[in-house]
Every structure is written in C-alpha cells, then in structure tokens.
Design an enzyme around this catalytic site. Structure first.
Site, PDB file in Angstrom:
ATOM      1  N   ASP A   1       0.887  -1.087   0.128  1.00 43.91           N
ATOM      2  CA  ASP A   1      -0.062   0.014  -0.016  1.00 43.91           C
ATOM      3  C   ASP A   1       0.726   1.188  -0.091  1.00 43.91           C
ATOM      4  O   ASP A   1       1.939   1.305   0.284  1.00 43.91           O
ATOM      5  CB  ASP A   1      -0.935  -0.078   1.173  1.00 43.91           C
ATOM      6  CG  ASP A   1      -1.905   1.206   1.158  1.00 43.91           C
ATOM      7  OD1 ASP A   1      -2.553   1.196   0.337  1.00 43.91           O
ATOM      8  OD2 ASP A   1      -1.788   2.161   2.128  1.00 43.91           O
ATOM      9  N   SER A   2       0.234   2.380  -0.313  1.00 41.46           N
ATOM     10  CA  SER A   2       1.084   3.779  -0.274  1.00 41.46           C
ATOM     11  C   SER A   2       1.505   3.983   1.153  1.00 41.46           C
ATOM     12  O   SER A   2       2.475   4.957   1.301  1.00 41.46           O
ATOM     13  CB  SER A   2       0.385   4.665  -0.564  1.00 41.46           C
ATOM     14  OG  SER A   2      -0.973   4.886  -0.129  1.00 41.46           O
TER      15      SER A   2
ATOM     16  N   CYS B   1      -4.245  -1.074  -2.306  1.00 45.02           N
ATOM     17  CA  CYS B   1      -4.366   0.333  -2.351  1.00 45.02           C
ATOM     18  C   CYS B   1      -5.286   0.572  -3.753  1.00 45.02           C
ATOM     19  O   CYS B   1      -4.864  -0.075  -4.766  1.00 45.02           O
ATOM     20  CB  CYS B   1      -2.843   0.884  -2.855  1.00 45.02           C
ATOM     21  SG  CYS B   1      -2.943   2.677  -3.402  1.00 45.02           S
TER      22      CYS B   1
ATOM     23  N   GLU C   1      -2.721   9.393   8.616  1.00 39.82           N
ATOM     24  CA  GLU C   1      -1.118   9.040   8.398  1.00 39.82           C
ATOM     25  C   GLU C   1      -0.771  10.055   9.844  1.00 39.82           C
ATOM     26  O   GLU C   1       0.316   9.713  10.404  1.00 39.82           O
ATOM     27  CB  GLU C   1      -0.540   9.475   7.363  1.00 39.82           C
ATOM     28  CG  GLU C   1      -0.781   8.622   5.735  1.00 39.82           C
ATOM     29  CD  GLU C   1       0.069   7.580   6.036  1.00 39.82           C
ATOM     30  OE1 GLU C   1       1.270   7.264   6.710  1.00 39.82           O
ATOM     31  OE2 GLU C   1      -0.532   6.325   5.298  1.00 39.82           O
TER      32      GLU C   1
ATOM     33  N   CYS D   1     -10.659   3.889  -0.511  1.00 47.00           N
ATOM     34  CA  CYS D   1      -9.211   3.895  -0.385  1.00 47.00           C
ATOM     35  C   CYS D   1      -8.911   3.186   1.315  1.00 47.00           C
ATOM     36  O   CYS D   1      -9.718   3.227   2.042  1.00 47.00           O
ATOM     37  CB  CYS D   1      -8.718   5.425  -0.075  1.00 47.00           C
ATOM     38  SG  CYS D   1      -7.057   5.613   0.631  1.00 47.00           S
TER      39      CYS D   1
ATOM     40  N   HIS E   1      -7.094   3.615   3.564  1.00 45.77           N
ATOM     41  CA  HIS E   1      -7.031   4.476   4.790  1.00 45.77           C
ATOM     42  C   HIS E   1      -8.308   4.911   5.305  1.00 45.77           C
ATOM     43  O   HIS E   1      -8.437   5.308   6.504  1.00 45.77           O
ATOM     44  CB  HIS E   1      -6.353   5.813   4.428  1.00 45.77           C
ATOM     45  CG  HIS E   1      -4.870   5.589   4.115  1.00 45.77           C
ATOM     46  ND1 HIS E   1      -4.155   5.128   2.986  1.00 45.77           N
ATOM     47  CD2 HIS E   1      -3.900   6.101   5.124  1.00 45.77           C
ATOM     48  CE1 HIS E   1      -3.033   5.328   2.842  1.00 45.77           C
ATOM     49  NE2 HIS E   1      -2.700   5.840   4.379  1.00 45.77           N
TER      50      HIS E   1
END
Length: 266
Positions: A10-11, A73, A152, A184, A186
């Site tokens: 993932d990013s 992702c 994040e 997403c 996240h």
C-alpha cells in the site's frame, strides 16, 4: 508453493486494514507487507508515477519469493493493476473489484457513493466495475483528499477530521445514497466518524474483508493455501520505520513486530 509468502503493499498505513483481514482469514499464511511511507499519498500522483512505484514494490516482493501479490491500495489498483499483471511473474489481486461487487450486491435503492482519492475518482474505475455487476446503478463519486494525511497523522478522532468528513459527505447525504464504498484503504480508520455522520441506514463497504475472501478463494482454487502452522509477518516501510510502527500501533490492535527499512529505486 503452499508455504511461500503472500505479498501485500500500500502507499502507507492504510493497507494495514487489508493486512489485518488477511491475517484473520488466512492465519497459516506467511505475509510480507510493504508500506510506501516515503511516497504517500498516491492519490494526488500521476498514473505514470503510481505505476512506477507499484512495479518497484512488486519486483521487490517477487525477489522475496511470494506466491501472490495483493494490491492493498485503491489508487494503485485503479491505475497500475493492468501493468502489474502484465509484468509480474506471480498472480496479482486488486482491492477494487471485490468492493465494487459487494456494493452492487448491498445497495437497496440503487444509489451508491464512492469515496476515494483524486486519482481513483478520475480513473472512473469504480463506476465501471459497479455497472458491470449492476448496470442501472446511480453512482456518485467524492474525492476526499484530506482523509489520507489525517489518518497518517493519527488525527482520526479529532474535531478537525469530523468537520472535514461532514463537508465531504454532504453530497452523499443530498443524493440519498444507501451504500458507500470506502474507496481507499486508509478510510476504514475513519469508519466510525463516517458512519456517525451518514447514519445507520447507510451501509459502508470496506474492501478489506471482501479482498481477504477473494485471496482465500484464489489460493484454494489453485491449491496453494497453507493449512498448517502459524503464519509469520514481515513488514517493510520505505521511510522512517520507527514512525511507521508507532502509528501502526495506534491503528491496529495487533503488534506488527519489527518494521524494516527498504528504500525504492529513485
């Protein structure tokens, strides 16, 4: 190949929601997770850049001897999956298709909202996939650029995040969508806030469980599923492993152990 590991990338931190679901669904599998924390977020980057990052990570995972790569992702799944499947020597599963199928099966009034990064929304990948499963679905998309940095920075439970979420979700409420894709990895970290704003009648589609089930079905069908022993987890980050581990401990109940540094090619 049964004892070879599964690679997940993932990013950044968001893919840990996928990792958690895969660990729960496939407890005997060894897993290698790569969080590209040096280049997060992917959602504001070009298709060419996201594809380059994704291919670099996939090559590294192949060097570790993985039997399957899971693209945890949405942006990379939307922009780079075709090239990954062309250039990788192992099977590659994306996060997008399972989520689209789940949304098509879940909606009652035929109105679905997709929350995603700017790149995912521009790709139109989710609407195309949903319409394949349910042709007459009414779909709106909402880019939520601030969600990833808020997660994040571990700001999920702050008043600022709630205010941002209320702004992003206003069109979803206005269009009376009864199903919302968290497009997403996240975004499930913000699930409680999103659910509270949208109310109990709106179903949230989190791709983590559906993708884990898809991985299980793939391995079973191809006779590659590990069935004994406790799976081992190895975690890499492309920048600041200590910070990655600290934030991961805030997001997950499980300890991810040591986080190793692996920088991508420039």
């Amino acid at each position: 190949m049964k004892k070879q590991a599964i690679g997940i990338f993932d990013s950044g931190l968001g893919g840990l929601t996928i990792l958690q679901a895969v660990r729960h669904t496939l407890p005997h599998e060894d897993l290698i997770y790569f969080g590209d924390s040096a280049n997060v977020p992917y959602g504001s980057k070009s298709k060419q850049t996201v594809t380059r990052f994704s291919l670099d990570i996939a090559r590294f995972l192949e060097e570790q001897g993985v039997k399957l790569i899971i693209v945890a992702c949405n942006t990379a799944s939307a922009l780079a999956l075709t090239q990954l499947r062309k250039q990788c020597h192992v099977p590659v599963l994306g996060v997008l298709e399972p989520g689209a199928l789940k949304a098509a099966q879940t909606t009652r009034n035929g109105k679905v909202a997709v929350l995603g990064t700017e790149a995912t929304v521009k790709s139109e990948a989710y609407p195309k996939a949903i319409l394949k499963y349910r042709p007459r679905t009414n779909i709106i998309q909402q880019a939520c650029a601030l969600f990833v940095p808020l997660v994040e920075e571990n700001w999920a439970n702050t008043p600022a995040t709630r205010l941002v979420a209320q702004t992003y979700l206003a069109p979803v409420i206005r269009h009376r969508c009864d199903t919302v894709i968290l497009g997403c990895t996240h975004y499930p970290v913000l699930k409680k806030v999103i659910a509270d704003i949208l109310g109990p009648k709106v179903q949230l589609v989190d791709s983590a469980e559906t993708l884990a089930q898809a991985a299980q079905e793939f391995l079973y069908t191809h006779h590659q599923q590990a069935t004994t022993g406790r799976g081992k987890l190895t975690v890499y980050a492309s920048d600041d492993p200590a910070r990655f581990k600290r934030l991961a401990s805030c997001l997950l109940a499980d300890d991810i152990g040591t986080v190793r540094l692996k920088k991508l090619n420039a």
